[in-house]
Scaffold this motif. Structure first.
Motif, short mmCIF file in Angstrom:
data_model
loop_
_atom_site.label_atom_id
_atom_site.label_comp_id
_atom_site.label_asym_id
_atom_site.label_seq_id
_atom_site.Cartn_x
_atom_site.Cartn_y
_atom_site.Cartn_z
N PHE A 1 1.03 -1.43 0.17
CA PHE A 1 -0.04 0.36 -0.12
C PHE A 1 1.00 1.31 0.11
CE2 PHE A 1 -0.11 -2.30 4.13
CZ PHE A 1 1.29 -1.27 5.00
N PRO A 2 0.24 2.45 -0.05
CA PRO A 2 1.74 3.61 -0.60
C PRO A 2 1.01 4.23 1.21
CG PRO A 2 -1.23 4.29 -1.65
CD PRO A 2 -0.70 2.30 -0.73
N ILE A 3 1.84 5.11 1.59
CA ILE A 3 2.22 5.91 2.64
C ILE A 3 2.87 7.30 2.05
CG2 ILE A 3 2.74 3.88 3.95
CD1 ILE A 3 5.46 4.77 4.34
N ALA A 4 2.71 8.21 2.89
CA ALA A 4 3.28 9.79 2.60
C ALA A 4 4.68 9.23 2.46
CB ALA A 4 2.71 10.65 3.28
N ALA A 5 5.28 10.04 1.83
CA ALA A 5 6.74 9.53 1.98
C ALA A 5 7.45 10.96 2.92
CB ALA A 5 7.48 10.46 0.29
N ASN A 6 6.25 12.15 3.07
CA ASN A 6 6.41 13.00 4.15
C ASN A 6 7.66 12.31 5.44
OD1 ASN A 6 3.93 13.00 3.41
ND2 ASN A 6 3.84 13.59 5.37
N ALA A 7 6.71 10.81 5.97
CA ALA A 7 6.72 10.62 7.07
C ALA A 7 7.74 10.25 7.41
CB ALA A 7 5.28 9.88 7.34
N LEU A 8 8.98 9.70 6.17
CA LEU A 8 9.74 9.02 6.19
C LEU A 8 10.96 9.86 6.80
CD1 LEU A 8 10.24 6.64 3.20
CD2 LEU A 8 8.97 6.13 5.26
N ASP A 9 11.97 9.57 7.74
CA ASP A 9 13.01 10.32 8.72
C ASP A 9 14.11 10.11 7.64
OD1 ASP A 9 11.71 12.12 9.90
OD2 ASP A 9 11.46 9.72 11.03
N THR A 10 14.96 8.33 6.96
CA THR A 10 15.60 8.32 6.54
C THR A 10 15.71 8.27 5.32
OG1 THR A 10 15.18 6.14 8.58
CG2 THR A 10 16.84 6.27 6.39
N PRO A 11 17.14 8.34 4.10
CA PRO A 11 16.94 8.65 3.33
C PRO A 11 16.52 7.49 2.13
CG PRO A 11 18.77 10.15 4.36
CD PRO A 11 18.28 9.04 6.05
N LEU A 12 16.12 7.93 1.57
CA LEU A 12 15.31 6.38 0.32
C LEU A 12 17.18 6.66 -1.05
CD1 LEU A 12 11.86 7.23 0.48
CD2 LEU A 12 13.36 6.01 1.70
N PRO A 13 17.27 5.74 -1.78
CA PRO A 13 17.67 5.36 -2.63
C PRO A 13 16.61 5.84 -3.39
CG PRO A 13 17.10 3.44 -1.76
CD PRO A 13 16.28 4.20 -0.52
N ILE A 14 15.72 6.02 -4.13
CA ILE A 14 15.06 6.45 -4.65
C ILE A 14 14.71 7.65 -5.03
CG2 ILE A 14 14.54 3.37 -5.45
CD1 ILE A 14 11.70 4.61 -3.87
N GLN A 15 14.19 7.96 -6.62
CA GLN A 15 13.76 9.51 -6.15
C GLN A 15 12.26 9.29 -7.31
OE1 GLN A 15 16.72 10.61 -9.09
NE2 GLN A 15 17.59 12.38 -6.23
N ASN A 16 11.90 10.27 -7.05
CA ASN A 16 10.27 10.11 -7.36
C ASN A 16 9.67 9.57 -8.75
OD1 ASN A 16 7.05 10.76 -7.74
ND2 ASN A 16 8.37 12.29 -9.15
N GLN A 17 9.60 8.85 -8.90
CA GLN A 17 9.42 8.60 -10.37
C GLN A 17 8.71 8.91 -11.54
OE1 GLN A 17 10.11 4.64 -7.97
NE2 GLN A 17 10.81 3.60 -9.51
N PHE A 18 7.06 8.80 -10.98
CA PHE A 18 6.10 9.24 -11.56
C PHE A 18 5.50 10.30 -11.25
CE2 PHE A 18 4.52 5.87 -9.21
CZ PHE A 18 3.01 6.25 -9.33
N HIS A 19 4.38 10.98 -11.75
CA HIS A 19 3.40 12.23 -12.03
C HIS A 19 1.27 11.11 -12.42
CE1 HIS A 19 5.84 15.08 -10.34
NE2 HIS A 19 7.11 15.11 -11.57
N GLU A 20 0.95 11.24 -11.39
CA GLU A 20 -0.51 10.92 -11.92
C GLU A 20 -1.14 11.66 -11.95
OE1 GLU A 20 -0.80 7.05 -9.73
OE2 GLU A 20 -1.27 8.16 -7.81
N PHE A 21 -2.52 11.68 -12.91
CA PHE A 21 -3.59 12.65 -12.03
C PHE A 21 -2.66 14.01 -12.53
CE2 PHE A 21 -5.12 8.74 -10.41
CZ PHE A 21 -6.22 9.24 -10.50
#
Ligand SMILES: [Zn+2]
Length: 130
Positions: free
Chosen positions: A88-108
């Protein structure tokens, strides 16, 4: 280990592995709840540290179907973190740790307000990505 939390600290969780997908939804619903950039997580990866009981689910009226979770103390958007689905999707803003990924798409993107400029090269779609 990825850590996540809400603004006030009442809610803390961990992810056993980094999310593999990140996208940004420009629909009016996501915009209003402040959860437009999302990451998809596996339920099996989600470990609650504290505050699961502080998370509330907003269930919209039909035809909208996606529930939105948030901290009932501070209102931080937490996506569908209470979902029983395998992923399921969760809001990226809630994550504190740097992630190895970046935004991959824009929808709507068709619902995007004019004041918001898309400044990356991620693919865009007017509805859900195909
Ligand atoms: Zn909070």
């Amino acid at each position: 280990m990825i850590t996540g939390s809400c603004c006030c600290g009442a809610v803390e969780f961990q992810l056993k592995s980094a999310p593999s997908m990140m996208g940004t939804c420009h629909c009016s619903r996501c915009r209003k709840v402040g959860a437009s950039t999302i990451v998809f997580v596996k339920k099996a990866d989600l470990v609650w540290v504290k505050g699961q009981e502080q998370v509330t689910l907003y269930s919209p009226d039909a035809p909208y179907k996606y529930g939105r979770c948030f901290c009932k103390v501070c209102g931080t958007s937490l996506g569908e973190i209470l979902s029983d689905d395998d992923s399921f999707p969760i809001a990226a803003n809630a994550l504190d740790t740097p992630l190895p990924i970046q935004n991959q798409f824009h929808e709507f993107v068709s619902e995007k307000p004019d004041w918001l400029m898309i400044c990356d090269n991620a693919r865009q779609s007017d509805g859900h990505p195909s």
